[in-house]
Design a protein around this motif. Structure first.
Motif, PDB file in Angstrom:
ATOM      1  N   LYS A 434       0.813  -1.218   0.000  1.00  0.00           N
ATOM      2  CA  LYS A 434       0.000   0.000   0.000  1.00  0.00           C
ATOM      3  C   LYS A 434       0.848   1.270   0.000  1.00  0.00           C
ATOM      4  O   LYS A 434       0.319   2.355  -0.241  1.00  0.00           O
ATOM      5  CB  LYS A 434      -0.919   0.000   1.219  1.00  0.00           C
ATOM      6  N   THR A 435       2.139   1.141   0.288  1.00  0.00           N
ATOM      7  CA  THR A 435       2.983   2.330   0.410  1.00  0.00           C
ATOM      8  C   THR A 435       3.763   2.657  -0.857  1.00  0.00           C
ATOM      9  O   THR A 435       4.530   3.621  -0.859  1.00  0.00           O
ATOM     10  CB  THR A 435       3.991   2.143   1.561  1.00  0.00           C
ATOM     11  N   ASN A 436       3.595   1.867  -1.925  1.00  0.00           N
ATOM     12  CA  ASN A 436       4.509   2.059  -3.058  1.00  0.00           C
ATOM     13  C   ASN A 436       4.310   3.399  -3.765  1.00  0.00           C
ATOM     14  O   ASN A 436       5.266   3.986  -4.268  1.00  0.00           O
ATOM     15  CB  ASN A 436       4.456   0.885  -4.045  1.00  0.00           C
ATOM     16  N   VAL A 437       3.083   3.922  -3.792  1.00  0.00           N
ATOM     17  CA  VAL A 437       2.873   5.235  -4.411  1.00  0.00           C
ATOM     18  C   VAL A 437       3.597   6.317  -3.605  1.00  0.00           C
ATOM     19  O   VAL A 437       4.311   7.166  -4.173  1.00  0.00           O
ATOM     20  CB  VAL A 437       1.371   5.553  -4.516  1.00  0.00           C
ATOM     21  N   ASP A 438       3.432   6.288  -2.289  1.00  0.00           N
ATOM     22  CA  ASP A 438       4.106   7.277  -1.434  1.00  0.00           C
ATOM     23  C   ASP A 438       5.620   7.149  -1.543  1.00  0.00           C
ATOM     24  O   ASP A 438       6.349   8.153  -1.516  1.00  0.00           O
ATOM     25  CB  ASP A 438       3.679   7.095   0.023  1.00  0.00           C
ATOM     26  N   ARG A 439       6.097   5.914  -1.657  1.00  0.00           N
ATOM     27  CA  ARG A 439       7.536   5.688  -1.743  1.00  0.00           C
ATOM     28  C   ARG A 439       8.109   6.274  -3.035  1.00  0.00           C
ATOM     29  O   ARG A 439       9.156   6.926  -3.030  1.00  0.00           O
ATOM     30  CB  ARG A 439       7.809   4.188  -1.665  1.00  0.00           C
ATOM     31  N   LEU A 440       7.417   6.063  -4.138  1.00  0.00           N
ATOM     32  CA  LEU A 440       7.862   6.629  -5.415  1.00  0.00           C
ATOM     33  C   LEU A 440       7.760   8.151  -5.408  1.00  0.00           C
ATOM     34  O   LEU A 440       8.646   8.852  -5.909  1.00  0.00           O
ATOM     35  CB  LEU A 440       7.018   6.051  -6.556  1.00  0.00           C
ATOM     36  N   SER A 445       9.901  14.068  -4.820  1.00  0.00           N
ATOM     37  CA  SER A 445       9.682  15.328  -4.099  1.00  0.00           C
ATOM     38  C   SER A 445      10.852  15.755  -3.224  1.00  0.00           C
ATOM     39  O   SER A 445      10.988  16.933  -2.903  1.00  0.00           O
ATOM     40  CB  SER A 445       8.423  15.218  -3.226  1.00  0.00           C
ATOM     41  N   ASN A 446      11.688  14.809  -2.799  1.00  0.00           N
ATOM     42  CA  ASN A 446      12.735  15.126  -1.823  1.00  0.00           C
ATOM     43  C   ASN A 446      14.121  14.837  -2.371  1.00  0.00           C
ATOM     44  O   ASN A 446      14.319  13.873  -3.115  1.00  0.00           O
ATOM     45  CB  ASN A 446      12.527  14.308  -0.540  1.00  0.00           C
ATOM     46  N   ALA A 447      15.077  15.669  -1.962  1.00  0.00           N
ATOM     47  CA  ALA A 447      16.472  15.413  -2.308  1.00  0.00           C
ATOM     48  C   ALA A 447      16.967  14.225  -1.492  1.00  0.00           C
ATOM     49  O   ALA A 447      16.578  14.043  -0.330  1.00  0.00           O
ATOM     50  CB  ALA A 447      17.320  16.645  -2.012  1.00  0.00           C
ATOM     51  N   LEU A 448      17.811  13.389  -2.100  1.00  0.00           N
ATOM     52  CA  LEU A 448      18.340  12.232  -1.386  1.00  0.00           C
ATOM     53  C   LEU A 448      19.337  12.687  -0.324  1.00  0.00           C
ATOM     54  O   LEU A 448      20.166  13.561  -0.555  1.00  0.00           O
ATOM     55  CB  LEU A 448      19.015  11.266  -2.354  1.00  0.00           C
ATOM     56  N   LYS A 449      19.252  12.078   0.841  1.00  0.00           N
ATOM     57  CA  LYS A 449      20.162  12.373   1.942  1.00  0.00           C
ATOM     58  C   LYS A 449      21.536  11.825   1.625  1.00  0.00           C
ATOM     59  O   LYS A 449      21.680  10.646   1.286  1.00  0.00           O
ATOM     60  CB  LYS A 449      19.629  11.740   3.229  1.00  0.00           C
ATOM     61  N   GLN A 450      22.581  12.646   1.729  1.00  0.00           N
ATOM     62  CA  GLN A 450      23.945  12.208   1.456  1.00  0.00           C
ATOM     63  C   GLN A 450      24.692  12.008   2.770  1.00  0.00           C
ATOM     64  O   GLN A 450      24.741  12.903   3.614  1.00  0.00           O
ATOM     65  CB  GLN A 450      24.688  13.230   0.594  1.00  0.00           C
ATOM     66  N   VAL A 451      25.267  10.807   2.951  1.00  0.00           N
ATOM     67  CA  VAL A 451      26.040  10.507   4.162  1.00  0.00           C
ATOM     68  C   VAL A 451      27.325   9.811   3.754  1.00  0.00           C
ATOM     69  O   VAL A 451      27.369   9.094   2.750  1.00  0.00           O
ATOM     70  CB  VAL A 451      25.242   9.594   5.136  1.00  0.00           C
ATOM     71  N   LYS A 480      15.343   6.625   7.739  1.00  0.00           N
ATOM     72  CA  LYS A 480      13.946   6.427   7.329  1.00  0.00           C
ATOM     73  C   LYS A 480      13.643   7.087   5.986  1.00  0.00           C
ATOM     74  O   LYS A 480      12.562   7.632   5.767  1.00  0.00           O
ATOM     75  CB  LYS A 480      12.986   6.955   8.402  1.00  0.00           C
ATOM     76  N   ARG A 481      14.604   7.014   5.075  1.00  0.00           N
ATOM     77  CA  ARG A 481      14.454   7.608   3.754  1.00  0.00           C
ATOM     78  C   ARG A 481      15.594   7.110   2.869  1.00  0.00           C
ATOM     79  O   ARG A 481      16.593   6.578   3.372  1.00  0.00           O
ATOM     80  CB  ARG A 481      14.479   9.144   3.841  1.00  0.00           C
ATOM     81  N   PRO A 482      15.496   7.282   1.550  1.00  0.00           N
ATOM     82  CA  PRO A 482      16.612   6.912   0.677  1.00  0.00           C
ATOM     83  C   PRO A 482      17.849   7.765   0.965  1.00  0.00           C
ATOM     84  O   PRO A 482      17.732   8.949   1.327  1.00  0.00           O
ATOM     85  CB  PRO A 482      16.063   7.196  -0.729  1.00  0.00           C
ATOM     86  N   VAL A 483      19.017   7.173   0.828  1.00  0.00           N
ATOM     87  CA  VAL A 483      20.257   7.890   1.095  1.00  0.00           C
ATOM     88  C   VAL A 483      21.284   7.594   0.016  1.00  0.00           C
ATOM     89  O   VAL A 483      21.200   6.588  -0.695  1.00  0.00           O
ATOM     90  CB  VAL A 483      20.854   7.517   2.478  1.00  0.00           C
ATOM     91  N   ILE A 484      22.266   8.499  -0.087  1.00  0.00           N
ATOM     92  CA  ILE A 484      23.459   8.268  -0.909  1.00  0.00           C
ATOM     93  C   ILE A 484      24.643   8.158   0.047  1.00  0.00           C
ATOM     94  O   ILE A 484      24.957   9.106   0.771  1.00  0.00           O
ATOM     95  CB  ILE A 484      23.708   9.411  -1.912  1.00  0.00           C
ATOM     96  N   ILE A 485      25.279   7.003   0.064  1.00  0.00           N
ATOM     97  CA  ILE A 485      26.458   6.784   0.896  1.00  0.00           C
ATOM     98  C   ILE A 485      27.687   6.952   0.000  1.00  0.00           C
ATOM     99  O   ILE A 485      27.755   6.348  -1.076  1.00  0.00           O
ATOM    100  CB  ILE A 485      26.454   5.365   1.508  1.00  0.00           C
ATOM    101  N   TYR A 486      28.664   7.754   0.443  1.00  0.00           N
ATOM    102  CA  TYR A 486      29.837   7.977  -0.411  1.00  0.00           C
ATOM    103  C   TYR A 486      31.122   7.929   0.414  1.00  0.00           C
ATOM    104  O   TYR A 486      31.099   7.920   1.644  1.00  0.00           O
ATOM    105  CB  TYR A 486      29.715   9.301  -1.159  1.00  0.00           C
TER     106      TYR A 486
END
Length: 595
Positions: A434-440, A445-451, A480-486
């Motif tokens: 049920k969450t796939n629309v919100d997830r996409l 809508s949001n910038a990916l978190k960079q860590v 609790k969100r998508p991230v970019i690990i570098y």
């Protein structure tokens, strides 16, 4: 009026290369097909479900006899019974043999069959009404039967979930099935049970929807790169190099089974330096550690690492044990047994694990390039062996440029699938997640978190590779969100990634998302010849295989960066399914390649 009819006709034009109308052009309309009432069409598809309704006889007629049977015919059908009765009551009298009379066959009541058919073009199915006088119900009703029907689109007599139905006037083709052997005869089979029937599974609503979303994501991939002035380059599937430097590869050879010159094989133990007994002892020790960590419940991160370590040790032990049983004393490394100078290519060749090295050679000439194709790994009994990867390389670009491009690409894919796969998204939301629309939508809508990778330093030993469990914990529990690990430790990344100024990390990054894990892996590539040579020596790689690659640094070197996208994991993320094998048309994995 004539112009309106022309518009309607144009909207239901048959498929260019056959005379049938694709169901999506009927059912995919905003009005559900109501604007096409009265149109004569030919449709084809496979039966999903069927129902037969017997027609009631006319009032006043016998419920068991047709109305046109006369009294004389009724008496004639009773003559055998009456003759037997007379023989019993009249004693041994003999009578002349009666005239032969053919028994009257009373016809069955006619019926109407209601079929739900699908041609794979959309989630919805079309109701097709077929009279028993046109086709035998026994032939057309079994699930999986293929039919081609001609008829008129009409309103259903009773309002329901179908806005329109086809009243069949002709059945042009029937492809029957054997009910006892057809695997999809049962309703609502679990998706994992379909993996052994990959040739039939696209007839299910779930897999057909997956394939349409996969198709939409494929088109979106090419559109993104075309819009951003990338050139499409096809890289080889057979290669002499290993882009990762330490991955398990599939060897390509024509020598197996031939009387070719071979080197004396070494035992598994001699090559690996370990024994099955030692592995079993290690498994016992690691299992005790896991149990201890579970009881303490104080260090979840350490438990995750211990579980991963135990799983890998178990996999190695199982692989060693199974191969020892099949070939006692045989080598795990078949390449050591073959004299490749007598092989087709006169050297070791493999199925490619990555096309990034080859792409870099074209980026250093053409600027911005990408590729899209299958890649192969023989690393684990758990993971699939063949996956499709989207890969790109950009000249005159650095790590930050590649990270920005990766984020833009992911947002473009999510937006495209939400716009072009509305019906499929709704289906997966109702059936699986049920969450796939919100997830996409959150990706868009949001910038990916960079860590940076060392954010994990206080919880996991620095320098080890982040496992799937680590990544899940990172995006699901910490951020609790998508991230970019570098900025990863250099010892866990391929040799071609650029070493940072600290000498310990490389300019590499991963894009990690909930549910699907790592979608994208990228890097800035090492353009300095001396650093590249040092890295090759540090990792013990045979440098002669990479002379052509180092030539790019010797002659006209340039800063460049790129990334790889695990395409199946993107499909997994978009659908909300949990197993990557369910989004691959013909999955290949350890011990499984059925067709």
């Amino acid at each position: 009026m004539a112009s309106q009819e022309a518009v309607v006709a144009a909207m239901v034009t048959p498929f260019k290369y056959s005379n049938r109308v694709v169901l999506r052009t009927i059912l995919g309309r905003g009005d559900g097909g109501l604007g096409l009432l009265g149109m004569r069409v030919v449709v084809g598809g496979w039966v999903r479900s069927a129902k037969e309704v017997k027609k009631e006889p006319d009032v006043g007629s016998s419920p068991s006899l047709p109305r046109d049977v006369s009294c004389v015919e009724i008496l004639q059908t009773r003559i055998p019974f009456l003759r037997s009765l007379i023989n019993v009551l009249g004693g041994g009298h003999s009578y002349p043999p009666p005239r032969e009379k053919t028994d009257i066959v009373i016809p069955k009541l006619p019926s109407t069959v209601f079929l739900q058919i699908s041609d794979g073009s959309c989630v919805a199915s079309l109701k097709v009404v077929v009279e028993s006088t046109i086709a035998s119900p026994g032939q057309i009703m079994p699930t999986g039967t293929c039919i081609l029907a001609e008829g008129v689109l009409k309103l259903p007599p009773v309002e329901g979930k179908h806005a329109i139905e086809l009243q069949a006037e002709k059945i042009l083709h029937i492809g029957t099935v054997d009910r006892e052997k057809y695997p999809l005869s049962k309703k609502r089979l679990p998706i994992d049970s379909l993996r052994d029937f990959s040739h039939f599974k696209p007839r299910t609503t779930t897999v057909a929807s997956v394939m349409r979303m996969r198709d939409a994501l494929t088109h979106a991939t090419h559109n993104f790169f075309r819009n951003n002035e990338f050139l499409y380059v096809q890289v080889p599937i057979i290669t002499t190099t290993d882009a990762e430097g330490f991955s398990e590869r599939f060897i390509v050879t024509t020598l197996l089974g031939k009387s070719a010159e071979k080197v004396e094989p070494k035992s598994v133990h001699e090559i690996e330096g370990v024994s099955l007994e030692a592995l079993k002892a290690a498994i016992k020790e690691k299992s005790n550690l896991v149990e201890e960590l579970k009881r303490s419940d104080s260090n979840k991160e350490a438990l995750v690492a211990a579980l991963w370590d135990l799983r890998k040790t178990n996999e190695l032990a199982q692989q060693l044990e199974s191969r020892e049983k099949l070939h006692p004393g045989a080598s795990l490394n078949k390449a050591d047994e073959i004299n490749f100078s007598k092989d087709f290519f006169s050297r070791e060749t493999y199925l490619t694990v990555s096309g990034r090295l080859h792409l870099q050679s074209y980026a250093c000439s053409l600027g911005n390039v990408y590729s899209f194709g299958p890649r192969f790994r023989a690393e684990s009994m758990k993971h699939v062996a063949e996956m499709w990867m989207v890969e790109l390389e950009m000249a005159f670009s650095q790590l930050e440029d590649a990270m920005t491009c990766a984020e833009d690409f992911l947002k473009f894919l999510c937006k495209s699938v939400l716009e072009n796969c509305v019906e499929e998204i709704i289906f997966f939301s109702k059936r699986f997640d049920k969450t796939n629309v919100d997830r996409l939508q959150s990706i868009i809508s949001n910038a990916l978190k960079q860590v940076t990778d060392n954010k994990f330093e206080t919880k996991v030993e620095w320098g080890i590779s982040l496992t799937e469990e680590h990544e899940t914990y990172l995006v699901g529990e910490i951020y609790k969100r998508p991230v970019i690990i570098y900025n990863y430790p250099k010892k866990i990344k391929p040799f071609y990634m650029r070493v940072n100024d600290d000498g310990k990390t490389v300019a590499a990054f991963d894009v990690v998302v909930p549910k699907a894990g790592t979608l994208i892996r990228g890097s800035q590539n090492e353009e300095r010849m001396n650093m590249l040579s040092t890295r090759i020596k540090e990792l013990g790689i045979r440098s002669e295989k990479y002379e052509w690659y180092m030539d790019l640094r010797r002659h006209g070197t340039v800063k460049n960066s790129g990334f790889s996208v695990a395409f199946e994991h993107v499909v997994l993320f978009a659908t909300g399914l949990v197993d990557v094998a369910d989004v691959i048309p013909f999955p290949r994995s350890y011990g499984k390649a059925n067709n």
